[in-house]
Design an enzyme around this catalytic site. Structure first.
Site, mmCIF file in Angstrom:
data_model
loop_
_atom_site.group_PDB
_atom_site.id
_atom_site.type_symbol
_atom_site.label_atom_id
_atom_site.label_comp_id
_atom_site.label_asym_id
_atom_site.label_seq_id
_atom_site.Cartn_x
_atom_site.Cartn_y
_atom_site.Cartn_z
ATOM 1 N N ASP A 29 0.856 -1.189 0.000
ATOM 2 C CA ASP A 29 0.000 0.000 0.000
ATOM 3 C C ASP A 29 0.894 1.242 0.000
ATOM 4 O O ASP A 29 1.839 1.342 0.780
ATOM 5 C CB ASP A 29 -0.904 -0.013 1.235
ATOM 6 C CG ASP A 29 -2.029 1.009 1.131
ATOM 7 O OD1 ASP A 29 -3.197 0.601 1.139
ATOM 8 O OD2 ASP A 29 -1.733 2.224 1.046
ATOM 9 N N ILE A 30 0.596 2.182 -0.892
ATOM 10 C CA ILE A 30 1.425 3.375 -1.074
ATOM 11 C C ILE A 30 1.303 4.349 0.112
ATOM 12 O O ILE A 30 2.185 5.179 0.323
ATOM 13 C CB ILE A 30 1.068 4.079 -2.420
ATOM 14 C CG1 ILE A 30 2.221 4.910 -2.945
ATOM 15 C CG2 ILE A 30 -0.216 4.862 -2.337
ATOM 16 C CD1 ILE A 30 3.367 4.116 -3.471
ATOM 17 N N ASN A 85 -12.881 -3.230 2.792
ATOM 18 C CA ASN A 85 -13.962 -2.247 2.775
ATOM 19 C C ASN A 85 -14.901 -2.443 1.587
ATOM 20 O O ASN A 85 -14.463 -2.843 0.504
ATOM 21 C CB ASN A 85 -13.363 -0.840 2.732
ATOM 22 C CG ASN A 85 -12.619 -0.484 4.009
ATOM 23 O OD1 ASN A 85 -13.123 -0.720 5.107
ATOM 24 N ND2 ASN A 85 -11.427 0.048 3.883
ATOM 25 N N GLN A 90 -15.286 2.056 0.928
ATOM 26 C CA GLN A 90 -14.287 1.597 -0.047
ATOM 27 C C GLN A 90 -13.918 2.735 -0.987
ATOM 28 O O GLN A 90 -14.755 3.230 -1.735
ATOM 29 C CB GLN A 90 -14.897 0.435 -0.853
ATOM 30 C CG GLN A 90 -13.998 -0.137 -1.925
ATOM 31 C CD GLN A 90 -14.647 -1.294 -2.672
ATOM 32 O OE1 GLN A 90 -15.832 -1.583 -2.489
ATOM 33 N NE2 GLN A 90 -13.888 -1.937 -3.528
ATOM 34 N N GLU A 91 -12.631 3.124 -0.921
ATOM 35 C CA GLU A 91 -12.182 4.242 -1.759
ATOM 36 C C GLU A 91 -11.888 3.792 -3.182
ATOM 37 O O GLU A 91 -12.351 4.394 -4.147
ATOM 38 C CB GLU A 91 -10.938 4.866 -1.110
ATOM 39 C CG GLU A 91 -10.534 6.195 -1.685
ATOM 40 C CD GLU A 91 -9.172 6.629 -1.175
ATOM 41 O OE1 GLU A 91 -8.373 7.109 -1.993
ATOM 42 O OE2 GLU A 91 -8.915 6.466 0.038
ATOM 43 N N HIS A 96 -10.089 -5.248 -2.775
ATOM 44 C CA HIS A 96 -8.752 -5.412 -2.203
ATOM 45 C C HIS A 96 -8.866 -5.788 -0.740
ATOM 46 O O HIS A 96 -9.686 -5.250 0.000
ATOM 47 C CB HIS A 96 -7.899 -4.144 -2.366
ATOM 48 C CG HIS A 96 -8.576 -2.881 -1.939
ATOM 49 N ND1 HIS A 96 -9.546 -2.258 -2.697
ATOM 50 C CD2 HIS A 96 -8.436 -2.135 -0.818
ATOM 51 C CE1 HIS A 96 -9.970 -1.180 -2.057
ATOM 52 N NE2 HIS A 96 -9.319 -1.092 -0.918
ATOM 53 N N HIS A 98 -6.810 -5.698 2.686
ATOM 54 C CA HIS A 98 -5.655 -5.105 3.365
ATOM 55 C C HIS A 98 -5.069 -6.132 4.337
ATOM 56 O O HIS A 98 -5.817 -6.744 5.111
ATOM 57 C CB HIS A 98 -6.074 -3.898 4.220
ATOM 58 C CG HIS A 98 -6.660 -2.738 3.478
ATOM 59 N ND1 HIS A 98 -5.951 -1.574 3.253
ATOM 60 C CD2 HIS A 98 -7.891 -2.528 2.936
ATOM 61 C CE1 HIS A 98 -6.733 -0.698 2.614
ATOM 62 N NE2 HIS A 98 -7.914 -1.255 2.412
HETATM 63 P P1 AMP Z 1 -9.896 1.467 0.711
HETATM 64 O O1 AMP Z 1 -10.287 2.604 1.590
HETATM 65 O O2 AMP Z 1 -10.082 0.124 1.359
HETATM 66 O O3 AMP Z 1 -10.517 1.552 -0.668
HETATM 67 O O4 AMP Z 1 -8.318 1.609 0.560
HETATM 68 C C1 AMP Z 1 -7.658 1.914 -0.645
HETATM 69 C C2 AMP Z 1 -6.192 1.756 -0.369
HETATM 70 O O5 AMP Z 1 -5.498 1.782 -1.602
HETATM 71 C C3 AMP Z 1 -5.586 2.865 0.505
HETATM 72 O O6 AMP Z 1 -4.969 2.284 1.649
HETATM 73 C C4 AMP Z 1 -4.578 3.545 -0.412
HETATM 74 O O7 AMP Z 1 -3.426 3.986 0.261
HETATM 75 C C5 AMP Z 1 -4.271 2.442 -1.416
HETATM 76 N N1 AMP Z 1 -3.817 2.901 -2.729
HETATM 77 C C6 AMP Z 1 -4.411 3.810 -3.537
HETATM 78 N N2 AMP Z 1 -3.699 3.991 -4.682
HETATM 79 C C7 AMP Z 1 -2.624 3.163 -4.578
HETATM 80 C C8 AMP Z 1 -1.504 2.896 -5.421
HETATM 81 N N3 AMP Z 1 -1.343 3.500 -6.610
HETATM 82 N N4 AMP Z 1 -0.582 2.001 -4.997
HETATM 83 C C9 AMP Z 1 -0.718 1.384 -3.799
HETATM 84 N N5 AMP Z 1 -1.758 1.591 -2.970
HETATM 85 C C10 AMP Z 1 -2.692 2.476 -3.333
#
Ligand code: AMP
Ligand code: ZN
Length: 120
Positions: A29-30, A85, A90-91, A96, A98
């Site tokens: 995760d970035i 999420n 879920q963003e 995915h 975690h």
């Molecule tokens: P969620 O809130 O479960 O949708 O989490 C999305 C996750 O994706 C977050 O922890 C972000 O930091 C991660 N994320 C978003 N873009 C990237 C990327 N390009 N590379 C790695 N992780 C990412």
């Protein structure tokens, strides 16, 4: 499709890849909550837990076992937590899971250093 995780899988966007096979892709995760925070995703674009194929879901959960073990062995994590999420929480709209390592003592490391440890 305008999906950041699909672009990571195709190689259009770079990532800190830990593992991939025909069905899944595992990367750091970035914006980690803890050093070693990892995401496990299906290669086929899938929205969430409700729509994901059950066989792929089992593969993802098996990968979480391996990843948890790796984090405890190589990062000396004291435990790990799984989060997944759906809907408004879920963003990124590509399923995915975690895998978040937990440390008794707060640790701060940059992602390159974590990547080197986990891939050596
Ligand atoms: P969620 O809130 O479960 O949708 O989490 C999305 C996750 O994706 C977050 O922890 C972000 O930091 C991660 N994320 C978003 N873009 C990237 C990327 N390009 N590379 C790695 N992780 C990412
Ligand atoms: Zn996608």
């Amino acid at each position: 499709m305008d999906c950041v995780f699909c672009k990571i899988i195709s190689g259009e966007f770079s990532s800190y890849k830990i593992y991939e096979d025909n069905d899944i892709f595992v990367f750091l995760d970035i914006n980690p909550m803890e050093p070693g925070h990892t995401l496990i995703i299906p290669k086929e674009h899938t929205l969430d837990l409700i729509t994901i194929n059950n066989d792929i879901l089992i593969k993802i959960l098996n990968s979480a076992k391996d990843m948890g073990k790796l984090l405890m062995e190589k990062m000396n994590a004291d435990g790990f937590t799984l989060i997944q999420n759906n809907g408004i929480s879920q963003e990124v709209k590509h399923y995915h899971l975690h895998v978040i390592p937990k440390y008794k003592k707060k640790r701060k490391m940059d992602i390159e250093e974590v990547y080197k440890i986990l891939t050596n």
